[in-house]
Design a protein around this motif. Structure first.
Motif, PDB file in Angstrom:
ATOM      1  N   TYR A   1     -33.229  39.478  56.056  1.00 60.62           N
ATOM      2  CA  TYR A   1     -31.933  40.068  56.375  1.00 60.62           C
ATOM      3  C   TYR A   1     -30.957  39.077  57.003  1.00 60.62           C
ATOM      4  O   TYR A   1     -29.971  39.476  57.611  1.00 60.62           O
ATOM      5  CB  TYR A   1     -32.090  41.303  57.274  1.00 60.62           C
ATOM      6  CG  TYR A   1     -32.950  42.369  56.655  1.00 60.62           C
ATOM      7  CD1 TYR A   1     -32.518  43.103  55.555  1.00 60.62           C
ATOM      8  CD2 TYR A   1     -34.227  42.638  57.160  1.00 60.62           C
ATOM      9  CE1 TYR A   1     -33.320  44.067  54.976  1.00 60.62           C
ATOM     10  CE2 TYR A   1     -35.033  43.606  56.577  1.00 60.62           C
ATOM     11  CZ  TYR A   1     -34.571  44.312  55.495  1.00 60.62           C
ATOM     12  OH  TYR A   1     -35.363  45.254  54.924  1.00 60.62           O
TER      13      TYR A   1
ATOM     14  N   HIS B   1     -37.961  47.788  68.848  1.00 59.57           N
ATOM     15  CA  HIS B   1     -36.589  47.700  69.340  1.00 59.57           C
ATOM     16  C   HIS B   1     -36.112  46.254  69.368  1.00 59.57           C
ATOM     17  O   HIS B   1     -34.941  45.967  69.073  1.00 59.57           O
ATOM     18  CB  HIS B   1     -36.497  48.323  70.728  1.00 59.57           C
ATOM     19  CG  HIS B   1     -36.547  49.813  70.702  1.00 59.57           C
ATOM     20  ND1 HIS B   1     -36.255  50.606  71.790  1.00 59.57           N
ATOM     21  CD2 HIS B   1     -36.859  50.687  69.703  1.00 59.57           C
ATOM     22  CE1 HIS B   1     -36.383  51.883  71.476  1.00 59.57           C
ATOM     23  NE2 HIS B   1     -36.750  51.947  70.203  1.00 59.57           N
TER      24      HIS B   1
ATOM     25  N   ASP C   1     -30.126  43.249  63.614  1.00 58.28           N
ATOM     26  CA  ASP C   1     -28.709  43.588  63.781  1.00 58.28           C
ATOM     27  C   ASP C   1     -27.874  42.340  64.036  1.00 58.28           C
ATOM     28  O   ASP C   1     -26.751  42.208  63.526  1.00 58.28           O
ATOM     29  CB  ASP C   1     -28.536  44.586  64.930  1.00 58.28           C
ATOM     30  CG  ASP C   1     -28.935  45.994  64.546  1.00 58.28           C
ATOM     31  OD1 ASP C   1     -29.048  46.269  63.329  1.00 58.28           O
ATOM     32  OD2 ASP C   1     -29.143  46.830  65.449  1.00 58.28           O
ATOM     33  N   ALA C   2     -28.424  41.428  64.844  1.00 54.95           N
ATOM     34  CA  ALA C   2     -27.700  40.186  65.126  1.00 54.95           C
ATOM     35  C   ALA C   2     -27.513  39.368  63.851  1.00 54.95           C
ATOM     36  O   ALA C   2     -26.440  38.786  63.617  1.00 54.95           O
ATOM     37  CB  ALA C   2     -28.453  39.373  66.174  1.00 54.95           C
ATOM     38  N   ARG C   3     -28.522  39.317  62.985  1.00 52.22           N
ATOM     39  CA  ARG C   3     -28.402  38.579  61.728  1.00 52.22           C
ATOM     40  C   ARG C   3     -27.373  39.237  60.812  1.00 52.22           C
ATOM     41  O   ARG C   3     -26.608  38.546  60.119  1.00 52.22           O
ATOM     42  CB  ARG C   3     -29.749  38.520  61.011  1.00 52.22           C
ATOM     43  CG  ARG C   3     -30.782  37.649  61.698  1.00 52.22           C
ATOM     44  CD  ARG C   3     -32.110  37.700  60.958  1.00 52.22           C
ATOM     45  NE  ARG C   3     -33.220  37.628  61.894  1.00 52.22           N
ATOM     46  CZ  ARG C   3     -34.367  38.262  61.766  1.00 52.22           C
ATOM     47  NH1 ARG C   3     -34.562  39.036  60.721  1.00 52.22           N
ATOM     48  NH2 ARG C   3     -35.312  38.135  62.657  1.00 52.22           N
ATOM     49  N   LEU C   4     -27.353  40.563  60.794  1.00 52.79           N
ATOM     50  CA  LEU C   4     -26.420  41.273  59.926  1.00 52.79           C
ATOM     51  C   LEU C   4     -24.974  41.053  60.343  1.00 52.79           C
ATOM     52  O   LEU C   4     -24.057  41.115  59.508  1.00 52.79           O
ATOM     53  CB  LEU C   4     -26.739  42.771  59.922  1.00 52.79           C
ATOM     54  CG  LEU C   4     -28.076  43.186  59.303  1.00 52.79           C
ATOM     55  CD1 LEU C   4     -28.305  44.673  59.489  1.00 52.79           C
ATOM     56  CD2 LEU C   4     -28.128  42.821  57.821  1.00 52.79           C
ATOM     57  N   GLN C   5     -24.754  40.812  61.628  1.00 51.50           N
ATOM     58  CA  GLN C   5     -23.402  40.617  62.147  1.00 51.50           C
ATOM     59  C   GLN C   5     -22.971  39.156  62.101  1.00 51.50           C
ATOM     60  O   GLN C   5     -21.784  38.854  62.267  1.00 51.50           O
ATOM     61  CB  GLN C   5     -23.321  41.120  63.597  1.00 51.50           C
ATOM     62  CG  GLN C   5     -23.622  42.597  63.771  1.00 51.50           C
ATOM     63  CD  GLN C   5     -22.698  43.485  62.953  1.00 51.50           C
ATOM     64  OE1 GLN C   5     -21.503  43.233  62.852  1.00 51.50           O
ATOM     65  NE2 GLN C   5     -23.254  44.542  62.362  1.00 51.50           N
TER      66      GLN C   5
ATOM     67  N   VAL D   1     -35.322  45.321  65.714  1.00 51.61           N
ATOM     68  CA  VAL D   1     -34.050  45.902  65.276  1.00 51.61           C
ATOM     69  C   VAL D   1     -32.876  45.122  65.857  1.00 51.61           C
ATOM     70  O   VAL D   1     -31.880  44.854  65.160  1.00 51.61           O
ATOM     71  CB  VAL D   1     -33.978  47.390  65.667  1.00 51.61           C
ATOM     72  CG1 VAL D   1     -32.581  47.944  65.435  1.00 51.61           C
ATOM     73  CG2 VAL D   1     -35.000  48.200  64.885  1.00 51.61           C
ATOM     74  N   ALA D   2     -32.993  44.743  67.124  1.00 52.85           N
ATOM     75  CA  ALA D   2     -31.911  43.983  67.764  1.00 52.85           C
ATOM     76  C   ALA D   2     -31.708  42.634  67.073  1.00 52.85           C
ATOM     77  O   ALA D   2     -30.576  42.196  66.839  1.00 52.85           O
ATOM     78  CB  ALA D   2     -32.219  43.785  69.245  1.00 52.85           C
ATOM     79  N   ARG D   3     -32.818  41.970  66.717  1.00 52.96           N
ATOM     80  CA  ARG D   3     -32.712  40.670  66.058  1.00 52.96           C
ATOM     81  C   ARG D   3     -32.127  40.806  64.654  1.00 52.96           C
ATOM     82  O   ARG D   3     -31.313  39.979  64.218  1.00 52.96           O
ATOM     83  CB  ARG D   3     -34.079  39.989  66.018  1.00 52.96           C
ATOM     84  CG  ARG D   3     -34.521  39.465  67.387  1.00 52.96           C
ATOM     85  CD  ARG D   3     -35.794  38.651  67.311  1.00 52.96           C
ATOM     86  NE  ARG D   3     -36.981  39.506  67.200  1.00 52.96           N
ATOM     87  CZ  ARG D   3     -37.784  39.551  66.162  1.00 52.96           C
ATOM     88  NH1 ARG D   3     -37.533  38.786  65.096  1.00 52.96           N
ATOM     89  NH2 ARG D   3     -38.838  40.338  66.149  1.00 52.96           N
TER      90      ARG D   3
END
Length: 231
Positions: free
Chosen positions: A58, A30, A37-41, A33-35
């Motif tokens: 990513y 988890h 997601d932060a890179r993707l945004q 995934v959070a890290r």
């Protein structure tokens, strides 16, 4: 029977330990995934020239340079658009060479002549996701550079086969910005992380409980039989 009980308790403890480990893995997943997601945004940053101390997969990056289309490599792919190939093209940038996964082409368009409009000449700027090299090949299929068969995006092997120097140890998946003529088709990167750890943890805990329950039943039955014989 005491030895049987001791062994059963050890087995149950081992199973419970596996369940606890899966819960720890779930917490780690988890966080990962959070890290990601932060890179993707995040806004894209300049592509690094090296990976010291480490490149974060990513991460959204951008890089400018010239494509060396004569050294492109086709890597077999299965995507939501069907079966075909990833087109990996060296981008000659100021700080060195970066392999760009420009996107997907179907099997009947593997020949660059069938997608000539997409063979962009002149300076380009590519935005996409930094990806780590995939050495060796795919499951049960090793890359065969001599035969031109590639099953994974092995940066070092592709660089050696294409005679490239000063190559970054990663590749970049281009985003969905359309290429002239529509091919290659970028933006097909799938970012997904399986998360079955809770199911696995509950399974291990359930097995531990079953072992303890079965052991208690066996020991209780053994005591009952022993009492009946002594009566």
């Amino acid at each position: 029977m005491w030895l049987f009980g001791l062994l059963a308790c050890l087995v149950a403890a081992g199973l419970a330990g596996l369940g606890t480990w899966q819960l720890q893995r779930r917490a780690w997943k988890h966080d990962l995934v959070a890290r990601v997601d932060a890179r993707l945004q995040a806004a894209p940053v300049p592509a690094p020239t090296d990976c010291a101390p480490a490149c974060e997969p990513y991460t959204r990056v951008f890089v400018s340079g010239l494509f060396a289309h004569d050294r492109e490599t086709l890597v077999q792919a299965v995507t939501e658009a069907g079966a075909g190939f990833w087109v990996l093209t060296p981008l000659m940038a100021e700080g060195g060479t970066i392999l760009i996964n420009r996107g997907f082409v179907p099997r009947d368009r593997r020949d660059p002549a069938t997608r000539a409009a997409g063979q962009v000449a002149g300076p380009v700027r590519v935005t996409g996701l930094l990806r780590l090299s995939e050495p060796g090949g795919a499951f049960l299929r090793a890359n065969d550079p001599a035969a031109g068969r590639w099953y994974s995006r092995d940066v070092a092997a592709i660089a050696a086969d294409r005679g490239l120097s000063r190559v970054a140890p990663y590749f970049v998946d281009a985003d969905a910005t359309p290429n002239p003529g529509g091919l290659p088709q970028g933006g097909l990167t799938v970012v997904a992380f399986p998360d079955n750890h809770l199911v696995y943890a509950l399974t291990w805990f359930a097995l531990a409980a079953m072992v303890l329950g079965a052991t208690a039943y066996v020991l209780r039955d053994a005591r009952r039989r022993a009492g009946a014989r002594s009566a």
